[in-house]
Design an enzyme around this catalytic site. Structure first.
Site, mmCIF file in Angstrom:
data_model
loop_
_atom_site.group_PDB
_atom_site.id
_atom_site.type_symbol
_atom_site.label_atom_id
_atom_site.label_comp_id
_atom_site.label_asym_id
_atom_site.label_seq_id
_atom_site.Cartn_x
_atom_site.Cartn_y
_atom_site.Cartn_z
ATOM 1 N N HIS A 86 0.919 -1.060 0.236
ATOM 2 C CA HIS A 86 -0.013 -0.094 0.029
ATOM 3 C C HIS A 86 0.598 1.269 -0.164
ATOM 4 O O HIS A 86 0.382 2.330 -0.354
ATOM 5 C CB HIS A 86 -0.866 0.121 1.261
ATOM 6 C CG HIS A 86 -1.589 -1.312 1.403
ATOM 7 N ND1 HIS A 86 -2.665 -1.548 0.508
ATOM 8 C CD2 HIS A 86 -1.862 -2.054 2.361
ATOM 9 C CE1 HIS A 86 -3.214 -2.755 0.984
ATOM 10 N NE2 HIS A 86 -2.727 -2.948 2.098
ATOM 11 N N HIS A 111 5.839 7.087 5.936
ATOM 12 C CA HIS A 111 5.484 6.495 4.597
ATOM 13 C C HIS A 111 5.237 7.316 3.758
ATOM 14 O O HIS A 111 4.862 8.568 4.023
ATOM 15 C CB HIS A 111 4.442 5.300 4.898
ATOM 16 C CG HIS A 111 3.286 5.926 5.261
ATOM 17 N ND1 HIS A 111 2.691 6.059 6.626
ATOM 18 C CD2 HIS A 111 2.058 6.484 4.662
ATOM 19 C CE1 HIS A 111 1.840 6.519 6.551
ATOM 20 N NE2 HIS A 111 1.054 6.862 5.448
ATOM 21 N N HIS A 113 2.921 8.571 -0.007
ATOM 22 C CA HIS A 113 1.737 8.491 -1.200
ATOM 23 C C HIS A 113 2.156 9.209 -2.322
ATOM 24 O O HIS A 113 2.812 10.334 -2.191
ATOM 25 C CB HIS A 113 0.496 8.975 -0.522
ATOM 26 C CG HIS A 113 -0.119 8.486 0.698
ATOM 27 N ND1 HIS A 113 -0.899 7.204 0.667
ATOM 28 C CD2 HIS A 113 0.468 8.517 2.028
ATOM 29 C CE1 HIS A 113 -1.213 6.862 2.059
ATOM 30 N NE2 HIS A 113 -0.453 7.770 2.815
ATOM 31 N N HIS A 130 3.901 11.045 5.030
ATOM 32 C CA HIS A 130 2.915 10.830 6.694
ATOM 33 C C HIS A 130 4.072 10.488 7.452
ATOM 34 O O HIS A 130 4.397 9.389 7.579
ATOM 35 C CB HIS A 130 1.735 9.957 6.241
ATOM 36 C CG HIS A 130 0.678 10.549 5.470
ATOM 37 N ND1 HIS A 130 -0.088 9.818 5.100
ATOM 38 C CD2 HIS A 130 0.637 11.947 5.375
ATOM 39 C CE1 HIS A 130 -0.930 10.772 4.487
ATOM 40 N NE2 HIS A 130 -0.582 11.833 4.498
ATOM 41 N N THR A 197 -5.899 7.488 6.700
ATOM 42 C CA THR A 197 -6.403 7.459 5.346
ATOM 43 C C THR A 197 -6.692 6.112 4.583
ATOM 44 O O THR A 197 -6.632 6.111 3.538
ATOM 45 C CB THR A 197 -5.503 8.336 4.454
ATOM 46 O OG1 THR A 197 -4.371 7.863 4.247
ATOM 47 C CG2 THR A 197 -5.356 9.666 5.061
ATOM 48 N N THR A 198 -6.196 5.186 5.373
ATOM 49 C CA THR A 198 -6.198 3.767 5.132
ATOM 50 C C THR A 198 -7.208 3.021 6.093
ATOM 51 O O THR A 198 -7.490 3.253 7.239
ATOM 52 C CB THR A 198 -5.086 2.936 5.287
ATOM 53 O OG1 THR A 198 -4.495 3.234 6.421
ATOM 54 C CG2 THR A 198 -4.003 3.717 4.289
#
Ligand code: ZN
Length: 246
Positions: A86, A111, A113, A130, A197-198
């Site tokens: 992810h 991590h 995005h 993030h 957000t996951t």
């Protein structure tokens, strides 16, 4: 509220969102398991559909507030870099903290995005980092950093050299990357209340979005998207009644 019962460790595991490791419901960013379906994949994910304080958002209509500077006390190190399918995530040793409005949170992992999840005045950025922190009571604070295309990012250069190519792979950190190297020097920020957000999209997360973007090269964005194979951004969610402070 379920979130009150989630310990810092459990919340951390949830953030990792690693269906490969947890054996939980598979979720992703496209098709039948994409963001529009997260809320119905599993009862535990219902907040993804029912929540009213969800992340990400478009940050706009700012409310002037006397936001105190965030105190950074980063002394830990990244121990390993993980491709969880992810995102690409670096896990951190204990000992790095931030204090915001009198409350202390410890850095657990950071991590990335691509493209960005949050947008600012409608503007999307090619990447967003993030930095996920947990307080002793289990509550979470995420520092978000936007990256625009420009000069190569030195911290990311070291990270990407160690980026595991396949989902489920991880590697010990061979050359150290400090979280500080991935944060702008100017740490003025926007603040709002949101969620993971996951899945499971748990609410009660303090979001601290750096106003100043950093740069990454086009090649660095491409390296990341090549390894991820797909965009890994949840679409922006309704702001509803939430103020966005600056
Ligand atoms: Zn994230």
């Amino acid at each position: 509220m379920k979130k009150a019962c989630i310990t810092a460790t459990a919340a951390f595991a949830l953030i990792a969102g690693n269906a490969l490791a947890s054996g939980g419901a598979h979720w992703g960013y496209t098709g039948d398991t994409g963001p529009a379906h997260w809320g119905s994949l599993k009862p535990e994910f219902e907040m993804c559909a029912k929540g009213v304080n969800q992340s990400p958002i478009d940050l706009t209509n700012f409310i002037e507030a006397e936001l105190q500077p965030i105190t950074f006390n980063y002394s830990g190190l990244a121990t390993e870099i993980v491709n969880n399918g992810h995102a690409i995530q670096a896990n951190y040793t204990a000992g790095s903290t931030i204090t915001v409005a009198g409350k202390t949170f410890e850095l657990k992992q950071f991590h990335f995005h691509s493209p960005s999840e949050n947008t600012i005045n409608g503007e999307s950025f090619p990447m967003e980092g993030h930095f996920v922190h947990a307080a002793k009571d289990g509550s979470l604070a995420v520092i978000a950093v936007m990256y625009k295309v420009g000069a190569e990012n030195e911290g990311m250069k070291k990270l990407w050299k160690q980026m595991p190519a396949n989902a489920g792979d991880k590697a010990p950190m061979a050359s150290q990357v400090k979280a500080d190297e991935l944060l702008p020097q100017n740490r003025d920020y926007y603040r709002f209340n949101g969620s993971l957000t996951t899945p499971p999209c748990t609410e009660g997360v303090v979001w601290l979005v750096m106003k100043t973007p950093m740069t990454v090269s086009k090649e660095q964005v491409d390296q990341f998207t090549h390894v991820m194979h797909h965009p890994n951004n949840r679409p922006v969610q309704p702001v509803n009644a939430r103020p966005v402070l600056q």
